[in-house]
Design an enzyme around this catalytic site. Structure first.
Site, PDB file in Angstrom:
ATOM      1  N   GLU A 297     -13.935  43.619  12.928  1.00 31.75           N
ATOM      2  CA  GLU A 297     -13.205  41.942  12.962  1.00 31.75           C
ATOM      3  C   GLU A 297     -14.510  40.907  12.327  1.00 31.75           C
ATOM      4  OE1 GLU A 297     -10.616  42.528  17.007  1.00 31.75           O
ATOM      5  OE2 GLU A 297     -12.904  42.008  17.246  1.00 31.75           O
ATOM      6  N   THR A 439     -14.540  43.981  28.533  1.00 29.06           N
ATOM      7  CA  THR A 439     -14.833  43.282  30.126  1.00 29.06           C
ATOM      8  C   THR A 439     -14.758  41.808  29.951  1.00 29.06           C
ATOM      9  OG1 THR A 439     -17.534  43.086  29.599  1.00 29.06           O
ATOM     10  CG2 THR A 439     -16.423  44.875  30.768  1.00 29.06           C
TER      11      THR A 439
END
Length: 531
Positions: A297, A439
């Site tokens: 990414e 998370t």
């Protein structure tokens, strides 16, 4: 009753009592396993030449293979190596009442039923990736997570330590990485683009002494810790500490938003040297064969718009921005190879040339696994549509901050790391698989518990056992396994949905349909050739 299910389980006649008079015998090479078993059973287990419990090694078995024999006369655990004996000990614990997992057991003795078990894993890499960047997890909770991995015979912790939202690893030659990069002024709440911030500072990092402790603790449980330091994207926390590493060279803050920052590394030789310096300290802390460097990414917008980057590409003879990323990752790979280690990165790095020996984490479906194995690179399968445990667990409206597609227990149990279409020789490059735990929306270990369990139990069995598995049988055994998790204080998701305090009412998520997710992933992997 065991999870993961063993290859062979033969019930015997009678039972054996383990109490304060129980003795144990083991060769010196198994002293660590003996110490662990003493602690797990909370019995003194006095050593004698011929103990009630006998631990031994059989070179004819594979390293992680074991045999466990329980009769009314004693227990014999034999493994191909210390790891196999350890897994035999874990199987022994699961034959006992769930209260054995409590820190203060009520019983003065344990009764174990007679049985004969033979078992070995299908895959060498049975892992979990834990993101401690988006929300920091204190050291004692990381070690608790390691214990839960070991209970399920997982053996690799892929530790995601740096990203846009924080830098969690002390690097002594670059102290600002943690003095500045480990802290952000607030965190996004929810998954939407317009989601508000909470106005609450967040952060934390692990000192090098912490890391050595965690790595040693994991090794005692036969878990290898594979660190990941992101590059050349997902680096805004590093740029907050050292702005000269960035394309624009301007001060930025540690990112407070989820998603992908446009701010990436420049391609100067000094920046490569900086990250090689980071890796030198990483190599001192982590003895793992594989070292993660990210590679996923990485937006190319700044590189395309920056005259100096375009000049740099011309100097290097690189025609495209994708090629520039491959050059950067390749330089890190050369550095790791020179140190006798191997580069580990996300499947985006397949879009360029790779250093020999690189290994791939295939997350965008199994396209990366197929392409990497055919090109001769080793693969760890972690397809997002089967192994991302931050994804919502059902279509229920009260799933907390629902993200992406629903991944049920049955969905993750179906994980098979070997993609269809590989030859027998190509399939040997599939090291195994792992669950990934991001998370952004898990702001406490309690929430991690909810997202991870019992789905990690299912993935552990999928990675340990043979390809042919019976989900209905797994569900029956899981009902016996959940009281063990209760005894350990794991706040897992119940089959009928979240408990009231596990919900996050009023905080929107980002749910997708499977069709939407499949179309998005197909677009992302369009540049990877599988031929």
């Amino acid at each position: 009753m065991l999870i993961p299910a063993p290859l062979s389980f033969v019930p015997g006649q009678g039972s054996l009592a383990l109490d304060h008079g129980t003795t144990i015998s083991a060769p010196a090479s198994l002293s660590g396993v003996l110490a662990w078993l003493r602690q797990a059973l909370r019995l003194p287990l006095r050593e004698t030449a011929t103990g009630t419990i006998t631990l031994d090694v059989d070179d004819d078995l594979a390293t992680e293979e074991f045999r466990l024999d329980v009769t009314s006369d004693g227990v014999m655990i034999v493994g191909g190596g210390a790891a196999g004996v350890f897994y035999g000990g874990q199987a022994l614990l699961q034959l006992l009442p769930p209260s054995v997992y409590r820190r203060s057991p009520a019983a003065e003795s344990w009764t174990v039923p007679a049985a004969r078990i033979h078992d070995k894993p299908r895959f060498a890499w049975r892992g979990a990736m834990l993101d401690v960047v988006r929300h920091f997890m204190p050291k004692h909770d990381v070690m608790r997570f390691i214990d839960l991995m070991a209970m399920h015979r997982l053996n690799t912790l892929h530790w995601h330590l740096t990203d846009d939202q924080g830098w969690r690893l002390e690097i002594k030659r670059y102290p600002l990485l943690t003095e500045v990069g480990a802290w952000r002024r607030e965190s996004q709440v929810g998954a939407g683009k317009d989601a508000p911030g909470d106005g609450r500072p967040h952060g934390g990092f692990y000192t090098q002494e912490d890391v050595r402790e965690i790595v040693a603790y994991a090794a005692e449980r036969f878990i290898t810790v594979v660190p990941e330091v992101e590059s050349p994207g997902h680096v805004q926390a590093a740029l907050a500490a050292y702005p000269q590493l960035g394309v624009e060279g301007q001060p930025v803050e540690v990112w407070t938003r989820w998603g992908i920052s446009e701010n990436i590394l420049n391609a100067e030789e000094s920046t490569v040297d900086f990250f090689r310096g980071v890796l030198d300290e990483v190599l001192e802390l982590f003895p793992s064969r594989y070292i993660g460097v990210g590679g996923d990414e990485c937006p190319k917008t700044q590189w395309r718009a920056d005259p100096r980057t375009q000049q740099r590409m011309a100097e290097l003879g690189v025609a495209t921005e994708e090629g520039l990323q491959a050059w950067f990752i390749g330089r890190l790979g050369e550095h790791l190879n020179a140190a006798g280690r191997r580069l580990f990165g996300w499947d985006e790095i397949l879009e360029g040339d790779l250093a020999p020996g690189a290994a791939i984490a295939s997350w965008r479906g199994l396209t990366g696994a197929l392409a990497a194995a055919r090109r001769g690179y080793d693969v760890v399968a972690c397809p997002d549509d089967m192994a991302y445990l931050d994804y919502r667990q059902s279509e229920l409206p009260d799933e907390p901050i629902p993200v992406s597609i629903p991944l049920t227990l049955r969905d993750v149990y179906a994980l098979d790391p070997v993609p269809a279409g590989l030859t027998e020789d190509e399939a040997k490059h599939v090291l195994g698989g792992q669950a990934n735990i991001w998370t952004e929306h898990a702001d406490s270990p309690r929430t991690v518990d909810y997202l991870v369990f019992p789905r990690l139990c299912a993935i552990a069995e999928a990675l340990w056992g043979p390809a042919g598995r019976d989900f209905d049988d797994f569900e029956r055994r899981l009902r016996q396994h959940l009281p063990r998790l209760d005894a350990l204080g794991v706040e897992y998701r119940r089959a009928d949905g979240p408990l009231p305090w596990q919900r996050r009412p009023g905080i929107p998520g980002r749910p997708d349909t499977r069709e939407q997710r499949a179309a998005h992933i197909a677009q992302l992997v369009a540049n990877i050739s599988v031929s």
